[in-house]
Design a protein around this motif. Structure first.
Motif, short mmCIF file in Angstrom:
data_model
loop_
_atom_site.label_atom_id
_atom_site.label_comp_id
_atom_site.label_asym_id
_atom_site.label_seq_id
_atom_site.Cartn_x
_atom_site.Cartn_y
_atom_site.Cartn_z
N TRP A 189 1.11 -1.19 -0.36
CA TRP A 189 -0.21 -0.06 -0.19
C TRP A 189 1.28 1.10 -0.22
CZ3 TRP A 189 -5.00 -0.66 -0.70
CH2 TRP A 189 -5.84 -1.78 -0.80
N PHE A 190 0.85 2.40 -1.02
CA PHE A 190 0.80 3.42 -1.17
C PHE A 190 0.05 4.68 -0.58
CE2 PHE A 190 6.01 2.89 -3.05
CZ PHE A 190 5.84 1.27 -3.34
N ARG A 191 0.73 5.74 -0.41
CA ARG A 191 -0.40 7.04 -0.88
C ARG A 191 0.20 7.85 -1.30
NH1 ARG A 191 -1.33 7.98 6.21
NH2 ARG A 191 0.77 8.62 6.74
N GLN A 192 -0.42 8.69 -0.96
CA GLN A 192 -0.12 10.35 -2.28
C GLN A 192 -1.11 11.70 -1.35
OE1 GLN A 192 0.87 10.93 -6.84
NE2 GLN A 192 2.26 12.34 -5.40
N ALA A 193 -0.74 11.95 -0.56
CA ALA A 193 -1.61 12.99 0.02
C ALA A 193 -1.61 14.76 -1.03
CB ALA A 193 -0.84 13.86 1.58
N PRO A 194 -2.25 15.36 -1.33
CA PRO A 194 -1.98 16.90 -1.82
C PRO A 194 -0.85 17.09 -1.58
CG PRO A 194 -4.16 16.38 -0.41
CD PRO A 194 -3.27 15.47 -0.42
N GLY A 195 -0.36 17.24 -3.03
CA GLY A 195 0.69 18.34 -2.42
C GLY A 195 2.58 17.82 -1.83
N LYS A 196 1.74 16.26 -2.04
CA LYS A 196 3.59 15.39 -1.43
C LYS A 196 3.64 14.52 -2.31
CE LYS A 196 2.47 16.85 4.04
NZ LYS A 196 2.42 16.42 4.63
N GLU A 197 4.65 13.81 -1.86
CA GLU A 197 5.57 12.37 -2.65
C GLU A 197 4.57 11.31 -2.01
OE1 GLU A 197 9.79 14.51 -3.65
OE2 GLU A 197 9.31 12.27 -2.76
N TYR B 88 -3.04 3.54 -3.19
CA TYR B 88 -2.78 2.34 -3.65
C TYR B 88 -2.01 1.51 -3.71
CZ TYR B 88 -3.25 7.09 -6.83
OH TYR B 88 -3.29 8.50 -7.18
N CYS B 89 -2.67 0.54 -4.34
CA CYS B 89 -2.66 -1.44 -4.32
C CYS B 89 -1.29 -1.58 -5.20
CB CYS B 89 -3.83 -2.14 -3.98
SG CYS B 89 -3.26 -3.39 -4.44
N GLU C 54 4.61 7.78 -1.02
CA GLU C 54 4.75 7.39 0.29
C GLU C 54 5.06 5.76 0.45
OE1 GLU C 54 5.04 7.96 4.09
OE2 GLU C 54 2.78 9.43 4.42
N LEU C 55 5.44 4.84 0.86
CA LEU C 55 4.88 3.58 1.24
C LEU C 55 4.62 3.54 2.54
CD1 LEU C 55 5.22 0.31 0.36
CD2 LEU C 55 7.95 0.78 1.45
N SER D 223 5.19 6.11 10.43
CA SER D 223 4.27 6.98 10.74
C SER D 223 2.92 6.16 11.06
CB SER D 223 4.12 7.65 9.34
OG SER D 223 3.59 7.26 7.99
N VAL D 224 2.67 4.25 10.64
CA VAL D 224 1.82 3.78 10.26
C VAL D 224 1.94 2.88 11.42
CG1 VAL D 224 0.73 4.71 8.36
CG2 VAL D 224 1.84 2.61 8.60
N LYS D 225 2.96 2.64 12.14
CA LYS D 225 2.77 1.45 13.13
C LYS D 225 2.01 1.15 13.99
CE LYS D 225 7.96 -0.02 11.65
NZ LYS D 225 9.65 -0.31 13.00
N GLY D 226 2.00 0.28 14.39
CA GLY D 226 1.39 0.39 15.52
C GLY D 226 -0.46 0.07 15.53
N ARG D 227 -0.73 1.09 14.06
CA ARG D 227 -1.88 1.71 13.67
C ARG D 227 -2.59 1.03 12.73
NH1 ARG D 227 -3.09 6.67 12.31
NH2 ARG D 227 -0.65 7.25 11.10
N PHE D 228 -1.68 1.06 11.68
CA PHE D 228 -1.96 -0.01 10.37
C PHE D 228 -1.46 -1.41 10.85
CE2 PHE D 228 -2.15 3.99 6.85
CZ PHE D 228 -3.34 4.70 8.31
N THR D 229 -2.68 -2.48 9.65
CA THR D 229 -2.09 -3.99 9.58
C THR D 229 -2.40 -4.25 8.29
OG1 THR D 229 -2.57 -4.09 11.92
CG2 THR D 229 -2.34 -6.40 11.06
#
Length: 119
Positions: A36-44, A95-96, A46-47, A63-69
């Motif tokens: 899973w990747f993500r892209q926020a507005p105006g940002k690159e 994005y997948c 990220e994995l 940034s997602v450790k402990g919250r995302f599985t």
């Protein structure tokens, strides 16, 4: 290439949970790494997290450790990410993606699904 279709995005409040799904087709993915990747507005882009399909080994961004599985259902050729304790800064298009084990670059991508977290 692998065809990937995401689903599950939406608008939630901070602290809520959401689960995204990504279903793969077109190839056997036992020798793939899915992510899973993500892209926020105006940002690159990220994995966020990745999973080695054959063994289920996982890896997460700090940034997602402990919250995302991240997880997978091998029988359904589907990958998930369970996102808990969502924060406004998690707002992004998610994005997948897939790559063969041993390849560095992800070369199969889904169309993206939008997650919006309100404060």
């Amino acid at each position: 290439q692998v065809q990937l279709v995401e689903s599950g995005g939406g608008l939630v409040q901070a602290g809520d949970s959401l689960r995204l799904s990504c279903t793969a087709s077109g190839r056997t993915i036992s020798s793939y790494v899915m992510a899973w990747f993500r892209q926020a507005p105006g940002k690159e882009r990220e994995l966020v997290a990745q999973i080695w399909w054959n063994r289920g080994t996982t890896d997460y961004a700090e940034s997602v450790k402990g919250r995302f599985t991240i997880s997978r259902d091998v029988a359904k050729n589907t990958m998930y990410v369970q996102m808990n304790k969502l924060k406004p800064e998690d707002t992004a298009v998610y994005y997948c993606a897939a790559r063969r084990i041993g390849n560095f670059d992800y070369n199969s991508w889904g169309q993206g699904t939008t997650v919006t977290v309100s404060s």
